[in-house]
Scaffold this motif. Structure first.
Motif, PDB file in Angstrom:
ATOM      1  N   PRO A 357       5.555  48.358  38.201  1.00  0.00           N
ATOM      2  CA  PRO A 357       4.366  48.944  37.548  1.00  0.00           C
ATOM      3  C   PRO A 357       4.763  49.631  36.233  1.00  0.00           C
ATOM      4  O   PRO A 357       4.636  50.845  36.094  1.00  0.00           O
ATOM      5  CB  PRO A 357       3.865  49.943  38.594  1.00  0.00           C
ATOM      6  N   MET A 358       5.224  48.839  35.287  1.00  0.00           N
ATOM      7  CA  MET A 358       5.800  49.387  34.057  1.00  0.00           C
ATOM      8  C   MET A 358       4.805  50.229  33.270  1.00  0.00           C
ATOM      9  O   MET A 358       5.181  51.239  32.645  1.00  0.00           O
ATOM     10  CB  MET A 358       6.342  48.257  33.185  1.00  0.00           C
ATOM     11  N   LYS A 359       3.555  49.834  33.284  1.00  0.00           N
ATOM     12  CA  LYS A 359       2.546  50.614  32.558  1.00  0.00           C
ATOM     13  C   LYS A 359       2.455  52.026  33.117  1.00  0.00           C
ATOM     14  O   LYS A 359       2.370  53.004  32.357  1.00  0.00           O
ATOM     15  CB  LYS A 359       1.185  49.918  32.632  1.00  0.00           C
ATOM     16  N   ASP A 360       2.497  52.160  34.433  1.00  0.00           N
ATOM     17  CA  ASP A 360       2.432  53.499  35.043  1.00  0.00           C
ATOM     18  C   ASP A 360       3.610  54.356  34.598  1.00  0.00           C
ATOM     19  O   ASP A 360       3.451  55.539  34.297  1.00  0.00           O
ATOM     20  CB  ASP A 360       2.434  53.382  36.571  1.00  0.00           C
ATOM     21  N   TYR A 361       4.795  53.769  34.556  1.00  0.00           N
ATOM     22  CA  TYR A 361       5.990  54.519  34.165  1.00  0.00           C
ATOM     23  C   TYR A 361       5.887  54.995  32.716  1.00  0.00           C
ATOM     24  O   TYR A 361       6.230  56.143  32.402  1.00  0.00           O
ATOM     25  CB  TYR A 361       7.243  53.657  34.352  1.00  0.00           C
ATOM     26  N   PHE A 362       5.441  54.107  31.828  1.00  0.00           N
ATOM     27  CA  PHE A 362       5.341  54.490  30.420  1.00  0.00           C
ATOM     28  C   PHE A 362       4.191  55.460  30.182  1.00  0.00           C
ATOM     29  O   PHE A 362       4.325  56.409  29.400  1.00  0.00           O
ATOM     30  CB  PHE A 362       5.182  53.242  29.541  1.00  0.00           C
ATOM     31  N   GLU A 363       3.073  55.236  30.834  1.00  0.00           N
ATOM     32  CA  GLU A 363       1.929  56.133  30.651  1.00  0.00           C
ATOM     33  C   GLU A 363       2.240  57.534  31.164  1.00  0.00           C
ATOM     34  O   GLU A 363       1.800  58.532  30.589  1.00  0.00           O
ATOM     35  CB  GLU A 363       0.705  55.559  31.366  1.00  0.00           C
ATOM     36  N   ALA A 364       3.049  57.612  32.229  1.00  0.00           N
ATOM     37  CA  ALA A 364       3.390  58.921  32.796  1.00  0.00           C
ATOM     38  C   ALA A 364       4.197  59.762  31.818  1.00  0.00           C
ATOM     39  O   ALA A 364       4.168  61.006  31.894  1.00  0.00           O
ATOM     40  CB  ALA A 364       4.185  58.734  34.090  1.00  0.00           C
ATOM     41  N   GLU A 365       4.909  59.130  30.884  1.00  0.00           N
ATOM     42  CA  GLU A 365       5.719  59.880  29.925  1.00  0.00           C
ATOM     43  C   GLU A 365       5.169  59.785  28.505  1.00  0.00           C
ATOM     44  O   GLU A 365       5.866  60.081  27.534  1.00  0.00           O
ATOM     45  CB  GLU A 365       7.167  59.390  29.975  1.00  0.00           C
ATOM     46  N   SER A 366       3.904  59.369  28.390  1.00  0.00           N
ATOM     47  CA  SER A 366       3.231  59.308  27.091  1.00  0.00           C
ATOM     48  C   SER A 366       2.179  60.408  27.011  1.00  0.00           C
ATOM     49  O   SER A 366       1.626  60.829  28.035  1.00  0.00           O
ATOM     50  CB  SER A 366       2.559  57.937  26.897  1.00  0.00           C
ATOM     51  N   GLU A 367       1.906  60.844  25.813  1.00  0.00           N
ATOM     52  CA  GLU A 367       0.904  61.894  25.625  1.00  0.00           C
ATOM     53  C   GLU A 367      -0.465  61.381  26.051  1.00  0.00           C
ATOM     54  O   GLU A 367      -0.948  60.379  25.526  1.00  0.00           O
ATOM     55  CB  GLU A 367       0.882  62.338  24.162  1.00  0.00           C
ATOM     56  N   HIS A 368      -1.061  62.081  27.000  1.00  0.00           N
ATOM     57  CA  HIS A 368      -2.397  61.760  27.516  1.00  0.00           C
ATOM     58  C   HIS A 368      -2.463  60.345  28.094  1.00  0.00           C
ATOM     59  O   HIS A 368      -3.548  59.760  28.186  1.00  0.00           O
ATOM     60  CB  HIS A 368      -3.459  61.927  26.427  1.00  0.00           C
ATOM     61  N   GLY A 369      -1.302  59.796  28.475  1.00  0.00           N
ATOM     62  CA  GLY A 369      -1.292  58.469  29.080  1.00  0.00           C
ATOM     63  C   GLY A 369      -1.513  57.331  28.103  1.00  0.00           C
ATOM     64  O   GLY A 369      -1.729  56.191  28.524  1.00  0.00           O
ATOM     65  N   LEU A 370      -1.437  57.618  26.802  1.00  0.00           N
ATOM     66  CA  LEU A 370      -1.646  56.594  25.776  1.00  0.00           C
ATOM     67  C   LEU A 370      -0.283  56.191  25.210  1.00  0.00           C
ATOM     68  O   LEU A 370       0.356  56.970  24.504  1.00  0.00           O
ATOM     69  CB  LEU A 370      -2.557  57.124  24.663  1.00  0.00           C
ATOM     70  N   ILE A 371       0.155  54.987  25.518  1.00  0.00           N
ATOM     71  CA  ILE A 371       1.484  54.546  25.103  1.00  0.00           C
ATOM     72  C   ILE A 371       1.515  54.373  23.593  1.00  0.00           C
ATOM     73  O   ILE A 371       0.699  53.645  23.016  1.00  0.00           O
ATOM     74  CB  ILE A 371       1.860  53.230  25.802  1.00  0.00           C
ATOM     75  N   GLY A 372       2.471  55.057  22.958  1.00  0.00           N
ATOM     76  CA  GLY A 372       2.542  55.011  21.502  1.00  0.00           C
ATOM     77  C   GLY A 372       3.943  55.264  20.991  1.00  0.00           C
ATOM     78  O   GLY A 372       4.942  54.937  21.642  1.00  0.00           O
ATOM     79  N   LYS A 373       4.016  55.888  19.827  1.00  0.00           N
ATOM     80  CA  LYS A 373       5.285  56.023  19.108  1.00  0.00           C
ATOM     81  C   LYS A 373       6.292  56.940  19.801  1.00  0.00           C
ATOM     82  O   LYS A 373       7.470  56.926  19.446  1.00  0.00           O
ATOM     83  CB  LYS A 373       5.034  56.523  17.688  1.00  0.00           C
ATOM     84  N   LYS A 374       5.867  57.706  20.777  1.00  0.00           N
ATOM     85  CA  LYS A 374       6.833  58.529  21.510  1.00  0.00           C
ATOM     86  C   LYS A 374       7.861  57.662  22.224  1.00  0.00           C
ATOM     87  O   LYS A 374       9.032  58.047  22.359  1.00  0.00           O
ATOM     88  CB  LYS A 374       6.110  59.421  22.519  1.00  0.00           C
ATOM     89  N   LEU A 375       7.441  56.476  22.671  1.00  0.00           N
ATOM     90  CA  LEU A 375       8.329  55.599  23.443  1.00  0.00           C
ATOM     91  C   LEU A 375       8.537  54.226  22.806  1.00  0.00           C
ATOM     92  O   LEU A 375       9.463  53.510  23.179  1.00  0.00           O
ATOM     93  CB  LEU A 375       7.776  55.397  24.860  1.00  0.00           C
ATOM     94  N   ILE A 376       7.673  53.855  21.848  1.00  0.00           N
ATOM     95  CA  ILE A 376       7.737  52.527  21.230  1.00  0.00           C
ATOM     96  C   ILE A 376       8.030  52.683  19.746  1.00  0.00           C
ATOM     97  O   ILE A 376       7.390  53.481  19.056  1.00  0.00           O
ATOM     98  CB  ILE A 376       6.412  51.757  21.423  1.00  0.00           C
TER      99      ILE A 376
END
Length: 748
Positions: A357-376
């Protein structure tokens, strides 16, 4: 009679002529095929080849020419990492193959930061009794056709599991419907091509056609396909605009589903379990590249604008929906749509396979659950933190699905933060990756198509790492791992042995089979008396091989640590390779003496021409010189101090560190005594030791940070300003948890 006779005589001649007519081209083709094979036309395009050096000839390695199978329009072709696995699978072996594209290959970082490499190290720590091999076969600019083509070769190598993270390149990757390397839109043609490419004649014809196509393209349009200023990503795209739910889009989706099912079916037939993963990309901070009308849907640009407004209003769930739709509507198909994630779940359910469930893992560590420049980093490639998240997600999915073992030892499953903090990576990795992204964004699709990439024209390197990063970017023969070795040598010349060790560590995390990297690391650790770390590095190297030098070091360090039984085999093996090494003989004689192996000790003494040691010494002689014993004692004391620090027993830690300092006053002991004294509130005592450590070790950021903090507490503003200016030079824009900058400004 005459007519019949003539007819009878002519019939055999016609048959012979017909046979020759048919056989001649076949014979000629066979002869050409044989000739092409003799001259090895096209190189060895096997996925796995024998390790190219003698010390690794008992390993298979990912072939570096396999990319030629799929790329005939590009001057430079991608290749997989140089991962190794044993030809003879051991009884305690567990073999994992990873299939994917540029993200799985670790772009824009070197091999040391690929998530499969991180996963491999973590699994080795969890299961030390097993020999776990994680082999990464991923390449940039490929799609599911390449993965399918690899599958049979992988299944022939006794895998225990396959891991797949792929889909972002489905439309533009080699053989995709929108790629410059396309063979059309009919999957049957492509499947036939993948079978025929095994023949050298077919490769020759393909390459000739490719040359003609490139020539025509250059004449008609000036060709950006082979423009060296363009990235591979820019060169691989032929059909830029593929609207959502269009005919081309549906063909790409169908291709992905069918190829994924074919891979799963092959693995199922061989009894090999597969782990699939959801795909993630930047939805929050990457606007759509191409926005066009798509049936009843809004344009991608409009959906993105709505999503950003909703996020600004705090409506994050609705914002996620709109931003995800914008990503799916983006007509430049560089990011996988959610329909592809649905296919992943459907195919996994069909074949009873787990899904990460990769989306869950990334969303959990993204601001407000929005995957962005913090991780990408840009539109889809993760940063360092993102790659550690990916490894963590695969690891826990495998654990939950009971891969490797029904029960995983919880005590050995350390958090990903531990690995990220102690990983083999340096400033060079970050600088090189940032430059890669800077260059990537200097070209299409971040800039207009057909416009040369001017990103490097005004770039002036200001540090050694930046200079090496430029070389890594522009020189195909200069890899990040070579950069790490050059950086290590640079630090060695400056006497910065800790930094040199870190560079070698990054190198052997990149290519774990290369003994020279471990030896370079150990040499530098011994220079700073870090014998415990040196022993740990040598133990890691033993997984891949040994030589006389590593055996000698391993045996000597084990003996110095009192592990005489463990030391003897290494010293004996080293002596076989270096039979005239007298210091080695003396060391081995002392080891035999400790083990009360009097016959062997006496024989070794005879070779040395010295008196044999007593059969049963009343006091065990030291196998090291007095200086060596001091070094070992220093190491043991500092190790014990660190154990107490981890236990937060700072009083005991200070006692052991001061004892070590009495044996050998090093920048390390000055630093830790200063930090521990300051932590107890003894600021005047702490500042003396920290200042000395800073003088001896000016490039150690932690020392400088703690010294600056103590100067502030003592009200010594000018000295604090001097140190913080030095810190800014060492690490511009450094994170400042103690708010040193603000506290200095507030000082009188």
């Amino acid at each position: 009679m005459n007519r019949t006779s003539v007819t009878t005589n002519e019939t055999p001649k016609k048959r012979i002529f017909t046979i020759l007519l048919i056989a001649t081209p076949i014979v000629l083709l066979l002869a050409l095929e044989i000739m092409l094979r003799i001259f090895n036309y096209g190189g060895n395009q096997a996925l796995f080849v024998t390790g190219p050096e003698k010390q690794i000839s008992h390993y298979w390695m990912c072939g570096q020419e396999v990319g030629k199978r799929y790329f005939f329009m590009q001057n430079s072709k991608p290749s997989p990492p140089k991962d190794l696995f044993l030809k003879q699978k051991p009884a305690n072996g567990y073999r994992i193959f990873v299939l994917g594209e540029s993200t799985t290959a670790g772009f824009p970082y070197g091999y040391n930061l690929m998530f499969p490499r991180i996963l491999n190290f973590r699994l080795n720590d969890i299961f030390p009794e097993k020999q776990i091999e994680v082999v990464n076969t991923s390449m940039s600019a490929v799609n599911s056709y390449t993965l399918l083509d690899f599958t049979d070769e992988i299944l022939a190598k006794q895998p225990d599991a396959l891991l797949i993270y792929a889909g972002h390149n489905e439309f533009y990757g080699a053989l995709g419907i929108g790629s410059t390397e396309s063979l059309g839109k009919n999957p049957r043609v492509i499947y036939a091509y993948l079978k025929l490419r095994r023949f050298k004649i077919f490769l020759l014809v393909r390459d000739v056609v490719g040359l003609l196509r490139k020539g025509v393209t250059q004449i008609s349009s000036g060709s950006t396909e082979v423009d060296p200023s363009n990235t591979l990503m820019a060169r691989i795209v032929a059909e830029q605009t593929i609207p959502y739910k269009s005919k081309l889009y549906e063909l790409g989706i169908k291709q992905y589903r069918e190829n994924l099912r074919r891979i799963m079916r092959k693995a199922q037939q061989k009894g090999v379990p597969v782990v699939l993963s959801e795909l993630v990309s930047n939805i929050s901070d990457q606007p759509p590249f191409i926005s066009v009308p798509a049936d009843s849907f809004p344009t991608a640009a409009h959906a993105y604008e709505i999503g950003k407004k909703l996020a600004a209003q705090g409506q994050y769930q609705d914002a996620k929906t709109a931003l995800t739709l914008a990503k799916d509507l983006d007509a430049l198909r560089f990011r996988a749509t959610e329909e592809m994630n649905e296919i992943i779940h459907q195919v996994a359910q069909e074949f009873n396979a787990p899904v990460v469930p990769m989306k869950d893992y990334f969303e959990a560590e993204s601001e407000h659950g929005l995957i962005g420049k913090k991780l990408i980093l840009e539109h889809l490639h993760p940063n360092v933190q993102g790659y550690f998240i990916m490894a963590d997600a695969f690891l826990h999915t495998m654990k939950d699905a009971h891969f490797i073992s029904p029960q995983w030892p919880e005590a050995r499953i350390l958090p990903k933060s531990y690995y990220q903090q102690n990983w083999g990576m340096t400033e060079l990795d970050t600088v090189s990756a940032n430059l890669d992204i800077f260059y990537l964004k200097g070209g299409w699709p971040f800039k207009p198509k057909n416009q040369p990439n001017h990103a490097l024209e005004d770039y002036v390197p200001s540090t050694k790492a930046e200079s090496l990063a430029v070389n890594i970017l522009i020189n195909d023969n200069y890899s990040p791992v070579v950069g790490h070795v050059d950086m290590a040598k640079y630090f060695e010349k400056k006497g910065k042995y800790e930094q040199a060790y870190q560079e070698y560590k990054a190198a052997y995390y990149s290519i774990p089979s290369e003994l020279e990297f471990y030896k370079g690391a150990v040499e530098n650790l011994l220079k700073i008396n870090a014998t415990g770390q040196a022993l740990a590095v040598l133990k890691m190297a033993q997984r891949y091989g040994h030589d006389a030098v590593t055996d000698k070091w391993m045996g000597s360090l084990l003996a110095a640590d009192g592990q005489f039984a463990e030391a003897a085999p290494f010293l004996e093996r080293a002596l076989e390779a270096s039979p005239e090494d007298k210091p080695l003989m003396r060391n081995l004689m002392r080891v035999y003496e400790h083990l009360q192996m009097s016959d062997k000790a006496t024989a070794m003494a005879a070779k040395l021409g010295v008196e044999p040691p007593s059969a049963a010494p009343t006091a065990s002689p030291n196998p090291m010189t007095e200086e060596g014993q001091k070094s070992i004692t220093y190491m043991l004391l500092t190790q014990k101090a660190q154990e107490f620090i981890q236990q937060k027993n700072y009083g005991a830690a200070l006692t052991f560190m001061r004892n070590a300092h009495g044996i050998n006053s090093t920048p390390y002991t000055y630093k830790w005594i200063g930090m521990l004294e300051a932590g107890k509130g003894n600021l005047d005592e702490g500042v003396i030791f920290l200042a000395k450590a800073h003088e001896l070790w000016p490039d150690d950021f932690e020392t400088a940070y703690n010294l600056c903090n103590v100067y502030i507490k003592l009200g010594r503003r000018s000295e604090a300003e001097t140190v913080i200016n030095q810190m800014e030079q060492l690490r511009p824009n450094f994170k400042d948890p103690q708010n040193l900058r603000g506290r200095i400004r507030e000082m009188p």
